[in-house]
Design an enzyme around this catalytic site. Structure first.
Site, PDB file in Angstrom:
ATOM      1  N   CYS A   1       0.820  -1.210   0.000  1.00 61.86           N
ATOM      2  CA  CYS A   1       0.000   0.000   0.000  1.00 61.86           C
ATOM      3  C   CYS A   1       0.851   1.256   0.000  1.00 61.86           C
ATOM      4  O   CYS A   1       0.356   2.348  -0.136  1.00 61.86           O
ATOM      5  CB  CYS A   1      -0.923   0.020   1.205  1.00 61.86           C
ATOM      6  SG  CYS A   1      -0.050   0.333   2.737  1.00 61.86           S
TER       7      CYS A   1
HETATM    8  N1  LIG Z   1      -2.418  -1.408  10.727  1.00 67.25           N
HETATM    9  C1  LIG Z   1      -1.135  -1.077  10.928  1.00 67.25           C
HETATM   10  N2  LIG Z   1      -0.781  -0.502  12.103  1.00 67.25           N
HETATM   11  C2  LIG Z   1       0.491  -0.139  12.319  1.00 67.25           C
HETATM   12  N3  LIG Z   1       1.478  -0.301  11.427  1.00 67.25           N
HETATM   13  C3  LIG Z   1       1.170  -0.866  10.263  1.00 67.25           C
HETATM   14  C4  LIG Z   1      -0.134  -1.291   9.942  1.00 67.25           C
HETATM   15  N4  LIG Z   1      -0.108  -1.814   8.697  1.00 67.25           N
HETATM   16  C5  LIG Z   1       1.170  -1.740   8.278  1.00 67.25           C
HETATM   17  N5  LIG Z   1       1.930  -1.147   9.202  1.00 67.25           N
HETATM   18  C6  LIG Z   1       3.371  -0.871   9.192  1.00 67.25           C
HETATM   19  O1  LIG Z   1       3.879  -0.613   7.886  1.00 67.25           O
HETATM   20  C7  LIG Z   1       4.806  -1.649   7.555  1.00 67.25           C
HETATM   21  C8  LIG Z   1       4.716  -1.990   6.109  1.00 67.25           C
HETATM   22  O2  LIG Z   1       3.420  -2.400   5.906  1.00 67.25           O
HETATM   23  P1  LIG Z   1       3.005  -3.082   4.630  1.00 67.25           P
HETATM   24  O3  LIG Z   1       3.647  -2.450   3.433  1.00 67.25           O
HETATM   25  O4  LIG Z   1       3.182  -4.519   4.782  1.00 67.25           O
HETATM   26  O5  LIG Z   1       1.528  -2.681   4.717  1.00 67.25           O
HETATM   27  S1  LIG Z   1       0.541  -3.092   3.694  1.00 67.25           S
HETATM   28  O6  LIG Z   1       0.646  -4.532   3.617  1.00 67.25           O
HETATM   29  O7  LIG Z   1       0.984  -2.482   2.448  1.00 67.25           O
HETATM   30  O8  LIG Z   1      -0.745  -2.639   4.187  1.00 67.25           O
HETATM   31  C9  LIG Z   1       4.413  -2.801   8.435  1.00 67.25           C
HETATM   32  O9  LIG Z   1       5.448  -3.705   8.505  1.00 67.25           O
HETATM   33  P2  LIG Z   1       5.347  -4.960   9.469  1.00 67.25           P
HETATM   34  O10 LIG Z   1       5.963  -4.463  10.731  1.00 67.25           O
HETATM   35  O11 LIG Z   1       6.111  -5.997   8.765  1.00 67.25           O
HETATM   36  O12 LIG Z   1       3.907  -5.304   9.655  1.00 67.25           O
HETATM   37  C10 LIG Z   1       4.080  -2.087   9.717  1.00 67.25           C
HETATM   38  O13 LIG Z   1       5.236  -1.690  10.384  1.00 67.25           O
END
Ligand SMILES: Nc1ncnc2c1ncn2[C@@H]1O[C@H](COP(=O)(O)OS(=O)(=O)O)[C@@H](OP(=O)(O)O)[C@H]1O
Length: 283
Positions: free
Chosen positions: A277
């Site tokens: 995203c």
């Molecule tokens: N809902 C929510 N709350 C808090 N933080 C969030 C959330 N969604 C994404 N993230 C943060 O953004 C990191 C990258 O997300 P992504 O690129 O995997 O998000 S997405 O899949 O594109 O929605 C993702 O990496 P990860 O730590 O691997 O989850 C998070 O750090």
């Protein structure tokens, strides 16, 4: 950190004891079959030891980098989507006593699975912390969001949806935290876009960048780390309900497949398939 075993023919042979004449005459020889069994046992045992030392090494690396992060940067922030890799980081932060020194941020996009918010409450209680929750500007509920932006904005205009539901709240969270370090759970094995990821990036750190998805699950299993209940329902990764699908369990650990169920049928403005995203590129 984990040496390859050397299995000597002589010691393997002697560990089998004496064979009867009949056994050594049979084809394929009983000796070969028994040596094969023994070798399989050695390999199994070796794999177990290898995994244990690999997980210990990876855990120590993550702890060392997180200790450095907390010592070097003011107000570090960990944004968690509460997926498997994030569960590992939470556990390591707790285990190393660093959790109180890191602000935990969760973005409620108002389009999440209800189980995600229930799980957030569960881990908050389990580890004894309170996440700071951010939502789209001026929206407390899904109804307010739909009224402001339309109830199918994520179909009609996914770019605007991502901006208002995810990117802006995240930017606000980082700005309000006055942080120079954003910790998150991205990893190299999540796909080609992340294949060259480093633990340390400018103003960002990825403490489990070198872990595989399988490492995360082995670690969760070994340390009884609490994890999102919908992983058991077939979802390797979780995000919004409209952009998350199940993936067959046999495929979960193939390269890049963790995110195969995300953003299905969604496209970037240039027509290419959407796999992210863009939330992680805000800085
Ligand atoms: N809902 C929510 N709350 C808090 N933080 C969030 C959330 N969604 C994404 N993230 C943060 O953004 C990191 C990258 O997300 P992504 O690129 O995997 O998000 S997405 O899949 O594109 O929605 C993702 O990496 P990860 O730590 O691997 O989850 C998070 O750090």
């Amino acid at each position: 950190y984990c040496p390859t075993p050397t299995i000597h023919f002589k010691s393997l042979r002697s560990s089998l004891g004496k064979l009867t004449k009949q056994e050594s005459m049979s084809r394929p020889s009983k000796l070969v079959l028994r040596m094969q069994d023994k070798l399989d046992m050695f390999v199994k045992e070796h794999n177990k030891l290898h995994l244990e030392s690999r997980l210990k090494y990876l855990e120590q690396q993550a702890i060392d980098d997180l200790i450095l992060a907390v010592a070097k940067y003011e107000n570090p922030v960990f944004t968690t989507a509460l997926i498997a890799g994030d569960d590992v980081i939470l556990h390591i932060l707790h285990k190393s006593g660093l959790l109180p020194k890191v602000k935990i941020v969760f973005i409620d996009t108002l389009h999440l699975f209800p189980e995600t918010l229930e799980f957030l409450e569960k881990v908050e209680k389990f580890y004894g912390f309170k996440a700071v929750i951010y939502k789209a500007e001026g929206c407390e509920t899904r109804e307010e969001f739909d009224e402001k932006y339309g109830d199918d904005i994520f179909i009609e205009d996914i770019e605007t949806y991502d901006k208002v539901a995810k990117v802006e709240p995240l930017l606000r969270a980082l700005r309000e935290s006055k942080t120079k370090l954003w910790i998150n759970g991205r990893r190299r094995d999540q796909g080609f876009e992340r294949a060259a990821l480093e633990v340390w990036e400018k103003e960002k750190m990825n403490p489990i960048a070198f872990w595989t998805f399988e490492d995360c699950w082995k670690y969760i299993e070994q340390h009884k780390v609490p994890y999102h209940p919908l992983h058991d329902d077939g979802y390797p990764s979780l995000g919004d309900m409209h952009s998350t699908l199940r993936v067959e369990k046999e495929k979960w650990f193939l390269y890049g497949m963790e995110r195969a169920g995300r953003f299905q049928n969604m496209q970037n403005p240039d027509g290419s398939d959407k796999t992210e995203c863009g939330i992680h590129t805000v800085r």
